[in-house]
Design a protein around this motif. Structure first.
Motif, PDB file in Angstrom:
ATOM      1  N   UNK A   1       0.696  -1.128   0.148  1.00  0.00           N
ATOM      2  CA  UNK A   1      -0.013   0.019  -0.063  1.00  0.00           C
ATOM      3  C   UNK A   1       0.894   1.330  -0.086  1.00  0.00           C
ATOM      4  N   UNK A   2       0.227   2.465  -0.554  1.00  0.00           N
ATOM      5  CA  UNK A   2       1.175   3.491  -0.632  1.00  0.00           C
ATOM      6  C   UNK A   2       0.793   4.645   0.425  1.00  0.00           C
ATOM      7  N   UNK A   3       1.483   5.720   0.337  1.00  0.00           N
ATOM      8  CA  UNK A   3       1.045   6.793   1.178  1.00  0.00           C
ATOM      9  C   UNK A   3      -0.067   7.193   1.357  1.00  0.00           C
ATOM     10  N   UNK A   4      -0.964   7.120   0.123  1.00  0.00           N
ATOM     11  CA  UNK A   4      -2.218   7.563   0.064  1.00  0.00           C
ATOM     12  C   UNK A   4      -3.109   6.734   1.012  1.00  0.00           C
ATOM     13  N   UNK A   5      -3.017   5.364   0.875  1.00  0.00           N
ATOM     14  CA  UNK A   5      -3.806   4.437   1.755  1.00  0.00           C
ATOM     15  C   UNK A   5      -3.440   4.798   3.235  1.00  0.00           C
ATOM     16  N   UNK A   6      -2.293   4.959   3.479  1.00  0.00           N
ATOM     17  CA  UNK A   6      -1.775   5.353   5.094  1.00  0.00           C
ATOM     18  C   UNK A   6      -2.406   6.237   5.453  1.00  0.00           C
ATOM     19  N   UNK A   7      -2.502   7.710   4.734  1.00  0.00           N
ATOM     20  CA  UNK A   7      -3.051   8.711   5.217  1.00  0.00           C
ATOM     21  C   UNK A   7      -4.654   8.478   5.230  1.00  0.00           C
ATOM     22  N   UNK A   8      -5.281   8.204   4.145  1.00  0.00           N
ATOM     23  CA  UNK A   8      -6.662   7.862   4.295  1.00  0.00           C
ATOM     24  C   UNK A   8      -6.958   6.978   5.491  1.00  0.00           C
ATOM     25  N   UNK A   9      -6.372   5.945   5.743  1.00  0.00           N
ATOM     26  CA  UNK A   9      -6.640   5.196   6.960  1.00  0.00           C
ATOM     27  C   UNK A   9      -6.596   6.177   8.337  1.00  0.00           C
ATOM     28  N   UNK A  10      -5.708   7.151   8.332  1.00  0.00           N
ATOM     29  CA  UNK A  10      -5.171   8.000   9.525  1.00  0.00           C
ATOM     30  C   UNK A  10      -6.163   9.038   9.375  1.00  0.00           C
ATOM     31  N   UNK A  11      -6.931   9.290   8.659  1.00  0.00           N
ATOM     32  CA  UNK A  11      -7.992  10.442   8.499  1.00  0.00           C
ATOM     33  C   UNK A  11      -9.131  10.315   9.400  1.00  0.00           C
TER      34      UNK A  11
ATOM     35  N   UNK B   1      -4.999  -3.006   5.705  1.00  0.00           N
ATOM     36  CA  UNK B   1      -4.528  -2.821   4.276  1.00  0.00           C
ATOM     37  C   UNK B   1      -3.725  -1.747   4.070  1.00  0.00           C
ATOM     38  N   UNK B   2      -3.571  -0.830   5.138  1.00  0.00           N
ATOM     39  CA  UNK B   2      -2.740   0.351   5.205  1.00  0.00           C
ATOM     40  C   UNK B   2      -1.428   0.079   5.976  1.00  0.00           C
ATOM     41  N   UNK B   3      -1.277  -1.428   5.926  1.00  0.00           N
ATOM     42  CA  UNK B   3      -0.168  -1.958   6.972  1.00  0.00           C
ATOM     43  C   UNK B   3      -0.027  -1.175   8.212  1.00  0.00           C
ATOM     44  N   UNK B   4      -0.929  -0.607   8.872  1.00  0.00           N
ATOM     45  CA  UNK B   4      -0.813   0.092  10.163  1.00  0.00           C
ATOM     46  C   UNK B   4      -0.977  -0.857  11.296  1.00  0.00           C
ATOM     47  N   UNK B   5      -1.404  -1.991  11.109  1.00  0.00           N
ATOM     48  CA  UNK B   5      -1.506  -3.264  11.902  1.00  0.00           C
ATOM     49  C   UNK B   5      -1.035  -4.249  11.601  1.00  0.00           C
ATOM     50  N   UNK B   6      -0.765  -5.315  12.702  1.00  0.00           N
ATOM     51  CA  UNK B   6      -0.505  -6.675  12.407  1.00  0.00           C
ATOM     52  C   UNK B   6      -1.624  -7.476  13.173  1.00  0.00           C
ATOM     53  N   UNK B   7      -1.807  -8.603  12.797  1.00  0.00           N
ATOM     54  CA  UNK B   7      -2.744  -9.423  13.492  1.00  0.00           C
ATOM     55  C   UNK B   7      -2.242 -10.983  13.895  1.00  0.00           C
ATOM     56  N   UNK B   8      -2.398 -11.672  14.794  1.00  0.00           N
ATOM     57  CA  UNK B   8      -1.947 -13.168  14.675  1.00  0.00           C
ATOM     58  C   UNK B   8      -3.195 -13.607  15.758  1.00  0.00           C
ATOM     59  N   UNK B   9      -3.119 -15.031  15.389  1.00  0.00           N
ATOM     60  CA  UNK B   9      -4.466 -15.741  16.125  1.00  0.00           C
ATOM     61  C   UNK B   9      -3.659 -16.429  17.122  1.00  0.00           C
ATOM     62  N   UNK B  10      -4.483 -16.674  18.229  1.00  0.00           N
ATOM     63  CA  UNK B  10      -3.999 -17.334  19.440  1.00  0.00           C
ATOM     64  C   UNK B  10      -5.299 -18.106  20.081  1.00  0.00           C
ATOM     65  N   UNK B  11      -5.425 -19.511  19.758  1.00  0.00           N
ATOM     66  CA  UNK B  11      -6.524 -20.146  19.990  1.00  0.00           C
ATOM     67  C   UNK B  11      -7.884 -19.671  19.217  1.00  0.00           C
ATOM     68  N   UNK B  12      -8.828 -19.178  19.992  1.00  0.00           N
ATOM     69  CA  UNK B  12     -10.092 -18.564  19.240  1.00  0.00           C
ATOM     70  C   UNK B  12      -9.960 -16.897  19.188  1.00  0.00           C
ATOM     71  N   UNK B  13      -9.111 -16.341  19.408  1.00  0.00           N
ATOM     72  CA  UNK B  13      -8.888 -15.069  19.490  1.00  0.00           C
ATOM     73  C   UNK B  13      -7.913 -14.538  18.645  1.00  0.00           C
TER      74      UNK B  13
END
Length: 91
Positions: free
Chosen positions: A1-11, A52-64
């Motif tokens: 994703x580009x800066x446009x997506x990052x700033x859009x997410x932060x808006x 999608x803006x790569x500002x977050x990461x996720x991981x699964x642990x059991x059911x969460x």
């Protein structure tokens, strides 16, 4: 994703609130939804945009699923923004 997506997410104020919550450490989607008093569906929409803006990461642990900040992207963003600032005076 580009800066446009990052700033859009932060808006969006709600997405910025999510980032502020995650600044304190990883959280589950349920914890975030409870803290913001929003529905899981609404939270899912905002989390997807942040991912999608790569500002977050996720991981699964059991059911969460846990979310955390992608600090690498924030470091890159700060470096990019610094190019527009004035030079600090050296003493």
């Amino acid at each position: 994703m580009g800066l446009h997506d990052t700033f859009k997410a932060l808006s969006d104020p709600l997405r910025r609130q999510i980032l502020m919550i995650l600044r304190e450490g990883e959280r589950s989607a349920g914890d975030i939804a409870s803290e913001l008093n929003i529905t899981p569906a609404a939270l899912s929409y905002h989390l997807n945009l942040l991912k999608k803006a790569d500002l977050l990461m996720e991981y699964k642990q059991k059911n969460y699923i846990y979310y955390q900040l992608n600090t690498t992207l924030f470091d890159e963003l700060v470096m990019w923004l610094k190019q527009f600032g004035g030079e600090e005076s050296e003493k």
